[in-house]
Scaffold this active site. Structure first.
Site, PDB file in Angstrom:
ATOM      1  N   TRP A   1      22.823   5.046   8.581  1.00  0.00           N
ATOM      2  CA  TRP A   1      21.520   4.489   8.925  1.00  0.00           C
ATOM      3  C   TRP A   1      20.992   5.343  10.068  1.00  0.00           C
ATOM      4  O   TRP A   1      21.562   5.352  11.146  1.00  0.00           O
ATOM      5  CB  TRP A   1      21.604   3.022   9.370  1.00  0.00           C
ATOM      6  CG  TRP A   1      20.219   2.538   9.696  1.00  0.00           C
ATOM      7  CD1 TRP A   1      19.571   2.639  10.891  1.00  0.00           C
ATOM      8  CD2 TRP A   1      19.299   1.954   8.775  1.00  0.00           C
ATOM      9  NE1 TRP A   1      18.289   2.163  10.785  1.00  0.00           N
ATOM     10  CE2 TRP A   1      18.093   1.731   9.499  1.00  0.00           C
ATOM     11  CE3 TRP A   1      19.350   1.614   7.423  1.00  0.00           C
ATOM     12  CZ2 TRP A   1      16.971   1.167   8.906  1.00  0.00           C
ATOM     13  CZ3 TRP A   1      18.236   1.058   6.847  1.00  0.00           C
ATOM     14  CH2 TRP A   1      17.063   0.830   7.579  1.00  0.00           C
TER      15      TRP A   1
ATOM     16  N   GLY B   1      16.192  -7.350   2.341  1.00  0.00           N
ATOM     17  CA  GLY B   1      16.640  -8.039   3.542  1.00  0.00           C
ATOM     18  C   GLY B   1      16.417  -7.199   4.776  1.00  0.00           C
ATOM     19  O   GLY B   1      15.321  -6.725   5.039  1.00  0.00           O
ATOM     20  N   GLY B   2      17.493  -7.005   5.551  1.00  0.00           N
ATOM     21  CA  GLY B   2      17.382  -6.298   6.820  1.00  0.00           C
ATOM     22  C   GLY B   2      17.229  -7.264   7.974  1.00  0.00           C
ATOM     23  O   GLY B   2      16.947  -8.461   7.807  1.00  0.00           O
ATOM     24  N   TRP B   3      17.429  -6.755   9.166  1.00  0.00           N
ATOM     25  CA  TRP B   3      17.423  -7.598  10.359  1.00  0.00           C
ATOM     26  C   TRP B   3      16.112  -8.356  10.535  1.00  0.00           C
ATOM     27  O   TRP B   3      16.100  -9.551  10.843  1.00  0.00           O
ATOM     28  CB  TRP B   3      17.682  -6.742  11.596  1.00  0.00           C
ATOM     29  CG  TRP B   3      17.727  -7.533  12.860  1.00  0.00           C
ATOM     30  CD1 TRP B   3      16.721  -7.679  13.769  1.00  0.00           C
ATOM     31  CD2 TRP B   3      18.811  -8.331  13.341  1.00  0.00           C
ATOM     32  NE1 TRP B   3      17.119  -8.510  14.785  1.00  0.00           N
ATOM     33  CE2 TRP B   3      18.403  -8.911  14.551  1.00  0.00           C
ATOM     34  CE3 TRP B   3      20.092  -8.590  12.866  1.00  0.00           C
ATOM     35  CZ2 TRP B   3      19.238  -9.746  15.300  1.00  0.00           C
ATOM     36  CZ3 TRP B   3      20.923  -9.423  13.609  1.00  0.00           C
ATOM     37  CH2 TRP B   3      20.489  -9.983  14.799  1.00  0.00           C
TER      38      TRP B   3
ATOM     39  N   TYR C   1      28.063  -0.150  13.469  1.00  0.00           N
ATOM     40  CA  TYR C   1      27.257   0.367  14.577  1.00  0.00           C
ATOM     41  C   TYR C   1      26.529  -0.822  15.197  1.00  0.00           C
ATOM     42  O   TYR C   1      26.692  -1.961  14.762  1.00  0.00           O
ATOM     43  CB  TYR C   1      26.271   1.435  14.093  1.00  0.00           C
ATOM     44  CG  TYR C   1      25.639   1.167  12.740  1.00  0.00           C
ATOM     45  CD1 TYR C   1      24.630   0.224  12.586  1.00  0.00           C
ATOM     46  CD2 TYR C   1      26.053   1.865  11.607  1.00  0.00           C
ATOM     47  CE1 TYR C   1      24.054  -0.020  11.345  1.00  0.00           C
ATOM     48  CE2 TYR C   1      25.485   1.639  10.371  1.00  0.00           C
ATOM     49  CZ  TYR C   1      24.491   0.691  10.240  1.00  0.00           C
ATOM     50  OH  TYR C   1      23.921   0.442   9.014  1.00  0.00           O
TER      51      TYR C   1
ATOM     52  N   TRP D   1       0.838  -1.208   0.000  1.00  0.00           N
ATOM     53  CA  TRP D   1       0.000   0.000   0.000  1.00  0.00           C
ATOM     54  C   TRP D   1       0.871   1.256   0.000  1.00  0.00           C
ATOM     55  O   TRP D   1       0.589   2.221  -0.702  1.00  0.00           O
ATOM     56  CB  TRP D   1      -0.931  -0.001   1.209  1.00  0.00           C
ATOM     57  CG  TRP D   1      -1.768   1.251   1.294  1.00  0.00           C
ATOM     58  CD1 TRP D   1      -2.796   1.600   0.463  1.00  0.00           C
ATOM     59  CD2 TRP D   1      -1.636   2.313   2.230  1.00  0.00           C
ATOM     60  NE1 TRP D   1      -3.314   2.829   0.840  1.00  0.00           N
ATOM     61  CE2 TRP D   1      -2.621   3.280   1.929  1.00  0.00           C
ATOM     62  CE3 TRP D   1      -0.791   2.529   3.323  1.00  0.00           C
ATOM     63  CZ2 TRP D   1      -2.764   4.447   2.659  1.00  0.00           C
ATOM     64  CZ3 TRP D   1      -0.938   3.695   4.051  1.00  0.00           C
ATOM     65  CH2 TRP D   1      -1.925   4.647   3.723  1.00  0.00           C
TER      66      TRP D   1
ATOM     67  N   GLU E   1      21.181 -10.566   6.612  1.00  0.00           N
ATOM     68  CA  GLU E   1      21.748 -10.513   7.956  1.00  0.00           C
ATOM     69  C   GLU E   1      21.470 -11.810   8.718  1.00  0.00           C
ATOM     70  O   GLU E   1      20.435 -11.953   9.328  1.00  0.00           O
ATOM     71  CB  GLU E   1      21.177  -9.317   8.712  1.00  0.00           C
ATOM     72  CG  GLU E   1      21.510  -7.978   8.063  1.00  0.00           C
ATOM     73  CD  GLU E   1      21.093  -6.775   8.891  1.00  0.00           C
ATOM     74  OE1 GLU E   1      20.951  -6.907  10.123  1.00  0.00           O
ATOM     75  OE2 GLU E   1      20.911  -5.709   8.308  1.00  0.00           O
ATOM     76  N   TYR E   2      22.432 -12.733   8.720  1.00  0.00           N
ATOM     77  CA  TYR E   2      23.727 -12.778   8.049  1.00  0.00           C
ATOM     78  C   TYR E   2      23.960 -14.187   7.556  1.00  0.00           C
ATOM     79  O   TYR E   2      23.426 -15.136   8.158  1.00  0.00           O
ATOM     80  CB  TYR E   2      24.867 -12.405   9.013  1.00  0.00           C
ATOM     81  CG  TYR E   2      24.751 -11.036   9.602  1.00  0.00           C
ATOM     82  CD1 TYR E   2      25.130  -9.897   8.875  1.00  0.00           C
ATOM     83  CD2 TYR E   2      24.246 -10.851  10.891  1.00  0.00           C
ATOM     84  CE1 TYR E   2      25.041  -8.630   9.423  1.00  0.00           C
ATOM     85  CE2 TYR E   2      24.146  -9.594  11.436  1.00  0.00           C
ATOM     86  CZ  TYR E   2      24.538  -8.487  10.714  1.00  0.00           C
ATOM     87  OH  TYR E   2      24.420  -7.238  11.235  1.00  0.00           O
TER      88      TYR E   2
END
Length: 490
Positions: free
Chosen positions: A362, A102-104, A210, A70, A145-146
């Site tokens: 980020w 992706g991403g955590w 980080y 959306w 990740e990862y």
């Protein structure tokens, strides 16, 4: 093929002339309230060389997947965020717009399974190229990740390289870039990555230097220290940016392919004892949520700087450190490690000295983007650009012609009808929480018949849906919010 490869080299060399500034955008910021709300048009296209839309995901069919149709698509009266994002290039002719996958919160297991199978890899790659071209993106940022971690397999280290090789061929054939977000944690990157092999395939790596410390630990520390803190011992001696940069370079990654990641947010704790407020102070609980980001143990720089100015937080830079921390006593006992203009300038100078490609942040929506704390908007990003390039921020180049570009992406006009009334699990278009189950959420889109189509989306293991922030978040973070997930929190 040679022409396209030369074009890609030119694109990157144009950026490298004064250093890359890679700006990730967390698209869920559009759901924040008040001065924290940040939509595509809030991005300043003149301060970044690359903007990265976070995130797309991976579907059960192994195709790249839109996570918030959306918001991101025009279909079903959507908000067209993908197309609006890439249209920012019309305001800066040198800007590159990438899509991150992706991403955590996506986890690792399904990427591991996809990368292990040639047919599944091809399905993912074909669908990815199609999506990038459809929405006028300039490339893909792979953010798995990862590999080998979090439900992955030992074979991921090899399969990741194979996936990268095949992605590079497919993307470069279309004149598209391939960048990768990688870990700065020694334990993770040694297990996950064949650095020399990856170096052959990528145009750029975004080093996530980080989250090296945070409220998952029971003591305070800086989450993105440039150098080792003098009192560090054991594995903590490796949890700093300098160690990670040198390890990646010594491991085989050309320095000119590394963008140094800097957080535009802080990691926060609640101190156990207000008398102890330095590094390694006992702190068994995350800090309280910020008013915009609504995530315990986390505050955007815009939230931290506002608290410093309006609520009298004490700011210190520990001996042996370059980065500040701030705390507030005695009512909240909050302690936050973060970066300010002075520390990001030091990091940019370090990156320049190490001959790195440039900087990465980020994420752009937690800078002081309204200029409430400083005399200009996006003060931290602009400071990094100036410190790395040695020159002040200037307006972006614009197209001097007035003739419409026949190849330019334009948004088709569409009419947004009245929002349908609540229907079952759907209270409104977009992301909808389940009040009885935080292990998933619902994606709701309007349909032609005037109702909703709903798709169930599970949260990854060890995460729960944060009803304040509209993302899947660490379970311990969500359960620290009063009244959150009464059925799923102890």
């Amino acid at each position: 093929m040679k022409v396209l490869a030369a074009a890609l080299t030119l694109i990157l060399s144009l950026s490298l002339a004064e250093g890359v500034m890679v700006c990730y955008y967390g698209s869920w910021a559009v759901y924040r309230q008040g001065d924290g709300k940040f939509d595509v048009e809030d991005i300043d296209p003149g301060i970044c060389t690359h903007i990265v839309f976070g995130f797309a995901g991976l579907g059960t069919d192994n195709k790249i997947k839109v996570l918030d149709p959306w918001n991101e698509l025009c279909d079903n009266y959507g908000k067209c965020a993908f197309d609006r994002f890439t249209a920012l290039k019309h305001k800066n002719t040198n800007l590159q717009a990438l899509l991150a996958v992706g991403g955590w919160n996506e986890g690792s297991q399904k990427y591991s399974q996809m990368a292990a199978d040639a047919t599944k890899r091809q399905t993912f790659i074909t669908s990815t190229v199609e999506m990038l071209k459809e929405h006028n993106f300039d490339g893909l940022d792979l953010d798995w990740e990862y590999p080998t971690q979090r439900g992955g397999a030992p074979e991921d280290k090899v399969n990741f390289v194979t996936l990268m090789q095949e992605l590079k061929v497919a993307l470069h054939a279309e004149g598209l870039l391939l960048t990768v977000a990688v870990s700065a944690g020694k334990e993770t990157f040694e297990a996950a990555y064949d650095i020399p092999a990856i170096a052959q395939e990528v145009d750029l790596i975004n080093l996530m230097s980080y989250d090296l410390h945070g409220a998952w630990e029971d003591y305070t520390h800086h989450q993105s220290g440039l150098y080792m803190y003098p009192e560090d011992t054991g594995d903590n001696i490796y949890l700093n940016q300098d160690y990670a940069v040198n390890a990646w370079i010594n491991g085989g990654m050309p320095s000119t392919k590394i963008a140094l990641g800097v957080p535009l947010y802080g990691r926060c704790w609640s101190l156990d004892n207000e008398a102890e407020h330095g590094y390694y102070a006992p702190a068994s609980q995350p800090g309280p949520s910020g008013p915009f980001t609504n995530s315990p143990g986390f505050m955007g720089y815009n939230e931290i700087c506002d608290n410093i100015q309006t609520d009298g937080w004490t700011v210190e830079v520990a001996i042996g450190a370059n980065e500040p921390h701030a705390y507030h006593m005695p009512t909240s006992r909050i302690w936050c490690s973060y970066d300010d203009a002075a520390s990001v300038a030091i990091k940019a100078a370090y990156a320049k000295e190490k001959n790195l490609a440039g900087m990465m942040v980020w994420s752009i929506e937690t800078d002081d983007f309204k200029g409430k704390c400083h005399s200009r908007e996006f003060h931290l990003i602009k400071t990094m650009v100036e410190a790395f390039s040695g020159s002040e921020i200037t307006p972006p180049p614009t197209d001097p012609t007035t003739t419409p570009d026949p190849n330019a992406t334009t948004l088709s006009p569409h009419t947004t009808p009245n929002t349908p009334p609540p229907d079952g699990v759907c209270q409104a278009p977009g992301i909808n929480p389940d009040p009885n189950n935080c292990h998933h959420y619902w994606l709701c889109s309007q349909n032609a018949s005037g109702g909703y189509d709903a798709t169930e989306e599970p949260c990854a293991p060890n995460t729960l849906f944060n009803t304040m922030n509209y993302i899947c978040d660490w379970d311990y973070v969500v359960c620290a919010i009063d009244g959150a997930c009464p059925n799923d929190c102890p």
